[in-house]
Design an enzyme around this catalytic site. Sequence first.
Site, PDB file in Angstrom:
ATOM      1  N   GLU A  10       0.939  -1.139   0.026  1.00  0.00           N
ATOM      2  CA  GLU A  10       0.094   0.151  -0.101  1.00  0.00           C
ATOM      3  C   GLU A  10       0.839   1.332  -0.057  1.00  0.00           C
ATOM      4  O   GLU A  10       0.423   2.226   0.630  1.00  0.00           O
ATOM      5  CB  GLU A  10      -0.957  -0.031   1.200  1.00  0.00           C
ATOM      6  N   GLU A  37      -7.231  -7.510  -0.939  1.00  0.00           N
ATOM      7  CA  GLU A  37      -7.591  -7.189   0.430  1.00  0.00           C
ATOM      8  C   GLU A  37      -9.050  -7.148   0.213  1.00  0.00           C
ATOM      9  O   GLU A  37      -9.341  -5.736   0.078  1.00  0.00           O
ATOM     10  CB  GLU A  37      -6.739  -6.330   1.300  1.00  0.00           C
TER      11      GLU A  37
END
Length: 529
Positions: free
Chosen positions: A186, A255
């Site tokens: 991320e 995710e």
Amino acid sequence: MAAVGRLPGAAAALLLALLCLAGTSAATNVTYDHRALVIDGVRRVLVSGSIHYPRSTPDMWPGLMQKAKDGGLDMVETYVFWDAHEPVRGQYDFEGRNDLVRFVKAAADAGLYVHLRIGPYVCAEWNYGGFPLWLHFIPGIKFRTDNEPFKTEMQRFTEKVVATMKGAGLYASQGGPIILSQIENEYGNIDASYGAPGKSYIRWAAGMAVALDTGVPWVMCQQADAPAPLINTCNGFYCDQFTPSLPSSPKLWTENWSGWFLSFGGAVPYRPTEDLAFAVARFYQRGGTLQNYYMYHGGTNFGRSSGGPFISTSYDYDAPIDEYGLVRQPKWGHLRDVHKAIKMCEPALIATDPSYMSLGQNAEAHVYKTGSLCAAFLANIDNQSDKTVTFNGKAYKLPAWSVSILPDCTNVVLNTAQINSQVASTQMRNLGFSTQASDGSSVEAELASSTWSYAVEPVGITKENAMTKPGLMEQINTTADASDFLWYSTSIVVAAGEPYLNGSQSNLLVNSLGHVLQVFINGKFAGNV
Ligand SMILES: *[C@@H]1O[C@H](CO)[C@@H](O)[C@H](O)[C@H]1NC(C)=O
Ligand SMILES: *[C@@H]1O[C@H](CO)[C@@H](O)[C@H](O)[C@H]1NC(C)=O
Ligand SMILES: *[C@@H]1O[C@H](CO)[C@@H](O)[C@H](O)[C@H]1NC(C)=O
Ligand SMILES: *[C@@H]1O[C@H](CO)[C@@H](O)[C@H](O)[C@H]1NC(C)=O
Ligand SMILES: *[C@@H]1O[C@H](CO)[C@@H](O)[C@H](O)[C@H]1NC(C)=O
């Protein structure tokens, strides 16, 4: 060998040949194209779930893997936790709950693939995002940017993990279960603040990973500028609108948040099964081919491994398998049914791209049709009203916020808002352990007499470690991560006649990033937040 020696020659040769065959598993070829991961030349529609090995115990792993397999998963995704594996620089720990090789083999034994997310920065509500404490004290180090000391350590640990996996033959290219691997995590959410060194760091990280020659594709999640051949993937509650930045990359969801983490003092997170099922179906409806539940089993933050403000020791996450390793119904069962329905569509999904068709306001179909293959997803994206839509001349009733799955473009095998799986009535019983003593010593006695263990962490303002300094301290530098608690105390003298002390309604306003505030007036406790 002695037994073989007594066999007739031909039989002995045959037996040896069989032994050799069992010892070398066939390599699996993993690539990708714009639609999907391609395994041994065939595009695949895959369902994945996160299970983090240090958040459960090795004796739980085979059971968790079997429940994941039975729940319709193809793959298990885990982060790799650097601080757990290298608590002291150069001293590695791959034992017990850190036995990554055993964990990956447990997945393989259940017939599951593995996505190994090395990071090595992982966030994960884990202490210091997985960075070992000693990393903080390396002279000149700056984390997660184009900084030589950091890159040296990151590369050394990444190489160690890859070598450990290769040593155990765990990559698909060696016949093992690992078909995908992640570098960084991320970073795209924060890289703007790093400027140009952040950009060159990402290019370096991609090149470093690819050079490790694992034989399987690498991903970066939430990284729009991930350089080819890395695949940029999506994280979030919904990813159906996500488009990979490179036209050659498939649409992958690393995710999908099955719930949320629990913080002390916060509400127990809950994501309705129907909403989760809706998001999953929507993702495959709109061209996705790999979706991962974060988490599928959340587990437990043992010891002081949890990170972030007030993250609790439970990392249950409202996941399809609960903290204790039991299936959570109806979530687990309904998602299993959703996975089955999606798998029935796989031949059409891998054969072509979807075509979009409006079914009226807030209703739409995506159809995968080529030759004799046809699969369709009909969605009602209105969150209030049910609808009846017409598709191919036939009427279909769609509850609000739901997707119907038609593996043959005619018959609905599942609607995400209609839960048919059995609803379990799990009851938790207290096995006689009680901490309801009124004073500290009797709690201790109770704990000592059971099989539970506990750790004492000093909390409070102690004179021994106190120091005086104007301004804030650097937390890790001050506590060396031996405690989560760093208390500041300050006092102010309020002169008589200060206007804001006038009356009984005076409020004390403190702007603070700290977590706990205790206030004393003239030595008397006045309140806390
Ligand atoms: C692996 O698969 C790709 C795509 O299907 C193919 O181009 C390549 O030749 C394969 N490699 C091997 C070693 O089989
Ligand atoms: C992602 O997960 C959430 C909850 O776990 C679910 O509601 C949602 O439908 C999922 N989205 C996709 C696209 O799978
Ligand atoms: C329902 O949809 C409307 C319109 O898109 C949106 O404004 C609203 O926030 C949604 N409500 C919920 C609970 O998701
Ligand atoms: C914190 O930093 C100071 C000054 O750089 C250093 O002297 C001290 O040893 C550090 N503390 C720890 C725990 O390393
Ligand atoms: C306190 O409040 C009273 C009336 O509420 C006012 O008469 C008085 O002047 C105030 N004192 C100060 C110091 O502001």
